[in-house]
Design a protein around this motif. Sequence first.
Motif, PDB file in Angstrom:
ATOM      1  N   ARG A   1       0.836  -1.195   0.000  1.00 63.75           N
ATOM      2  CA  ARG A   1       0.000   0.000   0.000  1.00 63.75           C
ATOM      3  C   ARG A   1       0.870   1.245   0.000  1.00 63.75           C
ATOM      4  O   ARG A   1       2.019   1.216   0.437  1.00 63.75           O
TER       5      ARG A   1
ATOM      6  N   THR B   1      -1.205  -7.471  -4.598  1.00 59.41           N
ATOM      7  CA  THR B   1      -2.006  -6.260  -4.689  1.00 59.41           C
ATOM      8  C   THR B   1      -1.102  -5.057  -4.464  1.00 59.41           C
ATOM      9  O   THR B   1      -0.396  -4.978  -3.444  1.00 59.41           O
TER      10      THR B   1
ATOM     11  N   GLU C   1      -1.166  -0.880  -4.339  1.00 66.51           N
ATOM     12  CA  GLU C   1      -2.099   0.232  -4.221  1.00 66.51           C
ATOM     13  C   GLU C   1      -1.359   1.552  -4.092  1.00 66.51           C
ATOM     14  O   GLU C   1      -0.317   1.635  -3.430  1.00 66.51           O
TER      15      GLU C   1
ATOM     16  N   GLN D   1      -2.768   8.238 -11.032  1.00 68.55           N
ATOM     17  CA  GLN D   1      -1.960   7.141 -11.563  1.00 68.55           C
ATOM     18  C   GLN D   1      -0.727   7.733 -12.253  1.00 68.55           C
ATOM     19  O   GLN D   1      -0.753   8.092 -13.417  1.00 68.55           O
TER      20      GLN D   1
ATOM     21  N   ARG E   1      -3.197  -7.312  -8.906  1.00 69.59           N
ATOM     22  CA  ARG E   1      -4.139  -6.189  -8.891  1.00 69.59           C
ATOM     23  C   ARG E   1      -3.338  -4.894  -8.705  1.00 69.59           C
ATOM     24  O   ARG E   1      -2.593  -4.763  -7.731  1.00 69.59           O
TER      25      ARG E   1
ATOM     26  N   LYS F   1      -3.841  -0.922  -8.302  1.00 67.77           N
ATOM     27  CA  LYS F   1      -4.813   0.127  -8.031  1.00 67.77           C
ATOM     28  C   LYS F   1      -4.157   1.497  -8.237  1.00 67.77           C
ATOM     29  O   LYS F   1      -3.229   1.877  -7.515  1.00 67.77           O
ATOM     30  N   ASN F   2      -4.644   2.217  -9.262  1.00 75.34           N
ATOM     31  CA  ASN F   2      -4.084   3.522  -9.637  1.00 75.34           C
ATOM     32  C   ASN F   2      -2.624   3.438 -10.034  1.00 75.34           C
ATOM     33  O   ASN F   2      -1.836   4.350  -9.776  1.00 75.34           O
TER      34      ASN F   2
ATOM     35  N   LEU G   1      -7.058  -1.231 -11.491  1.00 73.98           N
ATOM     36  CA  LEU G   1      -8.240  -0.675 -10.851  1.00 73.98           C
ATOM     37  C   LEU G   1      -8.032   0.805 -10.577  1.00 73.98           C
ATOM     38  O   LEU G   1      -6.920   1.266 -10.339  1.00 73.98           O
ATOM     39  N   LYS G   2      -9.133   1.561 -10.592  1.00 74.22           N
ATOM     40  CA  LYS G   2      -9.093   2.973 -10.253  1.00 74.22           C
ATOM     41  C   LYS G   2      -9.937   3.213  -9.013  1.00 74.22           C
ATOM     42  O   LYS G   2     -10.750   2.385  -8.634  1.00 74.22           O
ATOM     43  N   ASN G   3      -9.730   4.381  -8.373  1.00 69.31           N
ATOM     44  CA  ASN G   3     -10.522   4.724  -7.185  1.00 69.31           C
ATOM     45  C   ASN G   3     -12.019   4.706  -7.501  1.00 69.31           C
ATOM     46  O   ASN G   3     -12.432   5.159  -8.549  1.00 69.31           O
TER      47      ASN G   3
END
Length: 555
Positions: free
Chosen positions: A473, A499, A501, A506, A530, A532-533, A553-555
Amino acid sequence: MNKSIFFYLIILYVSSVCGCKSKSKVDIDQVRKNTEIYFSDFLGNTPIGINRDISKVFQKAVNEAARSQKVLIIESGTYFLAKTIFVSSNTTVVGRGNVRIIGKYNFAPKGQRGGYPTTLFTNIEHNKGNQNIRFENIIFDGNRQKAIKNFTKALPHANTLKFKNVQGLIFDDCQIVNHLSTIPTPYIDDFQAARNCVAVNIERCDTVSFRRCKMQGIHNEGIWFYRSTAVVVDKLESVGTRGISTHLSFLYCDGVQLLNSKLTYELQGGSTINCESSNVLIKNNQFIGGRGIDISNEAEFESFEPHHVTIESNKLDVYLYGIVRRKGKSMLKDYIIKDNNIRINGQNWLKKPWQTIAIRIDDTENTRVENNSIEVYNFKKGDFYIAIGATGNSEKNITIQKNKVRGVDCFYYGTTHYGSKSDINILNNEVDLNELRGEVSEGYSSGIYIYNMPYTKGRKEFIGLHVESNTFRNCAGDCITFLARKPYKMDKVSVKGNTFEKKGKQNNNGIRIEGTFSTDSKDMKIEDNRFKNIKILTSKSKKGIQLNRNKVLKN
C-alpha cells in the motif's frame, strides 16, 4: 558439582518447603556447619571498607573453600581488593545480604589520561583449566563511576572479571558495575588485548551461565564470550551508559542462549549484541535504545563459519538497524528470524543521511524471515528506511513471509553488485509504505528494489525470485524495480497474485524494468496481480516477459 555443595542445595530446598522447625526435621544449623564456611571467621577484627585492602584474607578464605569443598559465605559489607583473587576448582562463593566487592582503580601516571580496574577474580589455571566455579548474590564493582575522555595510548588495561578454560562457570543473582579500562590502540589489531579490556572476559569455557544478573555503569564493552560452548544468559538486566559500547558479544562460540533479558541504553549506544557463533537462540528479550542486534563477524578478528542461528519473539525499539547480518567473508547457514516486534526510531543522532535497515540478511543461506512486525517512526529528512536488505556477496534459498510492515520506503532492497542471488521467496507480506516519503526521504522509494552498479565486477545473476500474494500500500515510487546499470542475468522470476495500491493519481509504475540485462535473461511471469491507480509495466523490451490476467483498478 561436589557432594557437599549438592547436599547444601538440597537441604536449603527442603527447609524452604517444610520449615524444618521440629527436632525430627533436618537440623539446618548442623548441615550448614558441615557444608559452609564463613568469611567473617577469616576476617576477625580486620577492618573493611574502601581502601582497606583485605586481598590476603580473601584469598585464604577462597583457598579453604576449595580445599574443604564447602560453600564460602560472605556476609553483608563492602570488601576492598587491591589484588586479584585466584579461584581453584570446586569453589562456590555466596553473598548473604548486600555484598559488594570493589577493586582498586589504577589511574594512569601523572600527565596521562586513563586507567584500569583491578581484576577481582580469575581462575588459577588458565592453561590446564578449572571446573565448577560458582558465584551467587555478589556485586562486582570496578570502582570507576565516571568516564575518562581522550585516553592516552598504550596504557595497561584489565577486566573486572576474567575466566579462561573453566568447565562449569555459574553466576547467579550477581551484578557487574562501574567498569572502565583503557582501550588498546589500534583496537582491532590485537584481539587478545581487546578481550582484556572489557568488563567480563570469558574465554574457552564450557557450560557457562549468567542467571538473573545485572550490569550497569559499564563504560567499555560488557561481557565477551570467546570460543566458549554451552553459554546461557537468562534474565539479564543491563543498562548501557557509553555511546558505542555493546552489552554482550558472543564471538566464535558454539551453543548460545540469550533468554528473557532486558538490554537498554541511556544514551545512543552501539550494537546491543554482537554475535558470530553457531547454534544460537536469542528469544523473549527486550532491546531498548542504541542499535539493534548484529549477527556479524564485525571486526573479523578470526575466521568463522556460523550456522543455525534463531532470533525469535524479541521486542526491539532501537535506532539505525534492527537485526543485521552484514556482508563478510563467510556464509551463515540456517538462519531464522521470526515473531519479532521491531520498531525503528528514525530520529537518530547521525548528522549525515543514513540508510536504516530493520532486518539485513547479507551472506546467508537457508534463511527464513517470517511473521515479524516492523515499524519505522519519527522519520528524519534525508534518511532512507528499508524493511529487509540483502546486499552481501551471496544469498541463497531465502523465504520472507507473513511479515507486517509500516512506514518504510522500501520493503526488500537487494543488489547483485557484490554477488549473485538465488531462490528468493517473498510471500504473503503486508506492507504499508511510507506515505510521507516525499517530505522526509530523498532515497528512491519502491516496494521491491533490485539493482547493481555501473562498476560491478564480473558476471552476476539473480536466479529465482518469487513475489507472491503480497499487499503493498501507499506506493510512492514504483512497486517493483529491476535496475541494471551493468548487465546481469535475471531468470525464473514470478510476480503473482499481489495487490499494489497507490492513493491519488496514476503516475507511477507497478513494475519497472530499466537498463540492459544479459541476453540469456528470460522467464519473467507477471500474473494475477491487482494494480490500483498504478500502471502494470514499464520496460523498453518485453522479451521473455509474460503478462497474464493482471487487473488495473481505479478509485
